[in-house]
Write a protein that holds these residues in place. Structure first.
Motif, mmCIF file in Angstrom:
data_model
loop_
_atom_site.group_PDB
_atom_site.id
_atom_site.type_symbol
_atom_site.label_atom_id
_atom_site.label_comp_id
_atom_site.label_asym_id
_atom_site.label_seq_id
_atom_site.Cartn_x
_atom_site.Cartn_y
_atom_site.Cartn_z
ATOM 1 N N TYR A 103 48.322 -21.256 34.229
ATOM 2 C CA TYR A 103 48.321 -22.176 33.090
ATOM 3 C C TYR A 103 49.710 -22.326 32.490
ATOM 4 C CZ TYR A 103 43.227 -21.881 33.301
ATOM 5 O OH TYR A 103 41.930 -21.933 33.705
ATOM 6 N N GLU A 104 50.474 -21.245 32.429
ATOM 7 C CA GLU A 104 51.849 -21.337 31.937
ATOM 8 C C GLU A 104 52.688 -22.234 32.847
ATOM 9 O OE1 GLU A 104 53.169 -17.301 31.755
ATOM 10 O OE2 GLU A 104 52.265 -16.946 29.798
ATOM 11 N N SER A 105 52.518 -22.097 34.132
ATOM 12 C CA SER A 105 53.262 -22.933 35.077
ATOM 13 C C SER A 105 52.878 -24.404 34.927
ATOM 14 C CB SER A 105 53.008 -22.478 36.511
ATOM 15 O OG SER A 105 53.450 -21.161 36.700
ATOM 16 N N LEU A 106 51.587 -24.653 34.805
ATOM 17 C CA LEU A 106 51.146 -26.038 34.627
ATOM 18 C C LEU A 106 51.672 -26.619 33.320
ATOM 19 C CD1 LEU A 106 47.460 -25.882 35.895
ATOM 20 C CD2 LEU A 106 49.404 -26.978 36.996
ATOM 21 N N GLY A 107 51.685 -25.828 32.263
ATOM 22 C CA GLY A 107 52.223 -26.289 30.991
ATOM 23 C C GLY A 107 53.702 -26.622 31.088
ATOM 24 N N THR A 108 54.450 -25.798 31.809
ATOM 25 C CA THR A 108 55.874 -26.052 31.995
ATOM 26 C C THR A 108 56.096 -27.343 32.779
ATOM 27 O OG1 THR A 108 56.316 -23.689 31.958
ATOM 28 C CG2 THR A 108 58.011 -25.084 32.924
ATOM 29 N N VAL A 109 55.317 -27.557 33.812
ATOM 30 C CA VAL A 109 55.454 -28.776 34.615
ATOM 31 C C VAL A 109 55.115 -30.009 33.777
ATOM 32 C CG1 VAL A 109 54.432 -30.038 36.556
ATOM 33 C CG2 VAL A 109 55.112 -27.660 36.833
ATOM 34 N N ILE A 110 54.046 -29.929 33.005
ATOM 35 C CA ILE A 110 53.643 -31.073 32.182
ATOM 36 C C ILE A 110 54.698 -31.375 31.117
ATOM 37 C CG2 ILE A 110 51.949 -31.807 30.451
ATOM 38 C CD1 ILE A 110 49.819 -30.419 32.214
ATOM 39 N N ALA A 111 55.236 -30.316 30.484
ATOM 40 C CA ALA A 111 56.276 -30.531 29.470
ATOM 41 C C ALA A 111 57.526 -31.143 30.095
ATOM 42 C CB ALA A 111 56.624 -29.208 28.792
ATOM 43 N N THR A 112 57.911 -30.684 31.263
ATOM 44 C CA THR A 112 59.086 -31.224 31.941
ATOM 45 C C THR A 112 58.881 -32.691 32.306
ATOM 46 O OG1 THR A 112 59.596 -29.043 32.823
ATOM 47 C CG2 THR A 112 60.634 -30.912 33.912
ATOM 48 N N LEU A 113 57.718 -33.009 32.837
ATOM 49 C CA LEU A 113 57.422 -34.413 33.173
ATOM 50 C C LEU A 113 57.387 -35.282 31.922
ATOM 51 C CD1 LEU A 113 54.700 -34.019 35.947
ATOM 52 C CD2 LEU A 113 57.063 -34.780 36.221
ATOM 53 N N GLY A 114 56.852 -34.770 30.822
ATOM 54 C CA GLY A 114 56.823 -35.538 29.578
ATOM 55 C C GLY A 114 58.212 -35.826 29.050
ATOM 56 N N ILE A 115 59.070 -34.815 29.059
ATOM 57 C CA ILE A 115 60.446 -35.006 28.591
ATOM 58 C C ILE A 115 61.196 -35.969 29.505
ATOM 59 C CG2 ILE A 115 62.667 -33.827 28.291
ATOM 60 C CD1 ILE A 115 61.026 -31.423 27.255
ATOM 61 N N ALA A 116 60.989 -35.825 30.807
ATOM 62 C CA ALA A 116 61.653 -36.737 31.744
ATOM 63 C C ALA A 116 61.173 -38.178 31.549
ATOM 64 C CB ALA A 116 61.399 -36.295 33.178
ATOM 65 N N THR A 117 59.888 -38.363 31.300
ATOM 66 C CA THR A 117 59.349 -39.702 31.068
ATOM 67 C C THR A 117 59.909 -40.306 29.781
ATOM 68 O OG1 THR A 117 57.324 -39.108 32.224
ATOM 69 C CG2 THR A 117 57.217 -41.034 30.779
ATOM 70 N N LEU A 118 59.953 -39.498 28.720
ATOM 71 C CA LEU A 118 60.525 -39.993 27.467
ATOM 72 C C LEU A 118 62.000 -40.328 27.621
ATOM 73 C CD1 LEU A 118 58.855 -37.697 24.796
ATOM 74 C CD2 LEU A 118 58.543 -40.156 25.102
ATOM 75 N N ALA A 119 62.719 -39.506 28.343
ATOM 76 C CA ALA A 119 64.143 -39.790 28.558
ATOM 77 C C ALA A 119 64.321 -41.076 29.344
ATOM 78 C CB ALA A 119 64.803 -38.625 29.288
ATOM 79 N N TYR A 120 63.467 -41.340 30.304
ATOM 80 C CA TYR A 120 63.564 -42.564 31.091
ATOM 81 C C TYR A 120 63.218 -43.788 30.251
ATOM 82 C CZ TYR A 120 62.626 -46.043 34.669
ATOM 83 O OH TYR A 120 62.622 -47.184 35.415
ATOM 84 N N LEU A 121 62.142 -43.678 29.470
ATOM 85 C CA LEU A 121 61.685 -44.837 28.698
ATOM 86 C C LEU A 121 62.508 -45.083 27.439
ATOM 87 C CD1 LEU A 121 57.823 -44.338 28.949
ATOM 88 C CD2 LEU A 121 59.248 -45.955 30.213
ATOM 89 N N ARG A 122 62.921 -44.051 26.765
ATOM 90 C CA ARG A 122 63.604 -44.191 25.485
ATOM 91 C C ARG A 122 65.049 -43.707 25.510
ATOM 92 N NH1 ARG A 122 60.456 -47.455 22.485
ATOM 93 N NH2 ARG A 122 58.297 -46.805 22.616
ATOM 94 N N GLY A 123 65.545 -43.335 26.641
ATOM 95 C CA GLY A 123 66.873 -42.749 26.733
ATOM 96 C C GLY A 123 67.987 -43.667 26.290
ATOM 97 N N ASP A 124 67.923 -44.943 26.676
ATOM 98 C CA ASP A 124 68.992 -45.871 26.290
ATOM 99 C C ASP A 124 69.013 -46.087 24.782
ATOM 100 O OD1 ASP A 124 66.551 -47.150 26.363
ATOM 101 O OD2 ASP A 124 67.377 -49.074 27.050
ATOM 102 N N ARG A 125 67.854 -46.200 24.165
ATOM 103 C CA ARG A 125 67.781 -46.386 22.719
ATOM 104 C C ARG A 125 68.321 -45.152 21.990
ATOM 105 N NH1 ARG A 125 62.226 -48.205 20.284
ATOM 106 N NH2 ARG A 125 62.901 -50.128 21.255
ATOM 107 N N VAL A 126 67.951 -43.976 22.437
ATOM 108 C CA VAL A 126 68.428 -42.731 21.825
ATOM 109 C C VAL A 126 69.928 -42.591 22.024
ATOM 110 C CG1 VAL A 126 68.278 -40.202 21.954
ATOM 111 C CG2 VAL A 126 66.199 -41.570 22.044
#
Length: 145
Positions: A103-126
């Motif tokens: 579960y810790e590994s899955l949580g880490t993967v999900i958090a990493t994918l979420g941050i990567a997705t946010l960086a891709y979608l909102r990175g230029d604005r930030v």
């Protein structure tokens, strides 16, 4: 006159030997299963080694002191049965620890994918917002060339 006391004690010790061996084999199987589930089996293996050494000692002393051999067989059987009982809880705790790591590994993967997705979608604005905040008081001067 022939004494049958030693024969009976050897027969009793033989039955005790079979019981002790079966108990140790069952305990070994339980410890192996607990180890496969990720349990910490070091203390169980140490206790199992004590039971095996008691059996070896009892076999060696069976001809000279059958009563002590029977006591050693009984002690080895009791130790092996205790190891079998304890291995169930060790197996459960190992299985729970393995699930927690999963579960810790899955949580880490999900958090990493979420941050990567946010960086891709909102990175230029930030990036632009941060650039404006950092350089808001910067004045561009005309160079004299």
């Amino acid at each position: 006159m022939i004494s049958t006391t030693s024969i009976r004690s050897h027969e009793a010790a033989g039955g005790q030997l079979a019981t002790a061996n079966n108990s140790v084999n069952d305990a070994f199987s339980s410890v192996y299963y607990a180890e496969q589930n990720g349990g910490e089996v070091t203390t169980l293996v140490e206790k199992l080694n004590i039971a095996v050494s008691l059996i070896q000692k009892a076999v060696a002393e069976n001809a000279t002191d059958p009563n002590a051999a029977i006591a050693d067989f009984s002690n080895a059987t009791a130790i092996a049965q205790a190891v079998s009982l304890n291995s169930a809880s060790v197996s459960t705790s190992g299985s729970m620890a393995r699930q927690l790591r999963l579960y810790e590994s899955l949580g880490t993967v999900i958090a990493t994918l979420g941050i990567a997705t946010l960086a891709y979608l909102r990175g230029d604005r930030v990036y632009r917002w941060l650039w404006l905040r950092v350089y808001r008081n910067h004045v561009v001067k005309k160079s004299d060339e």
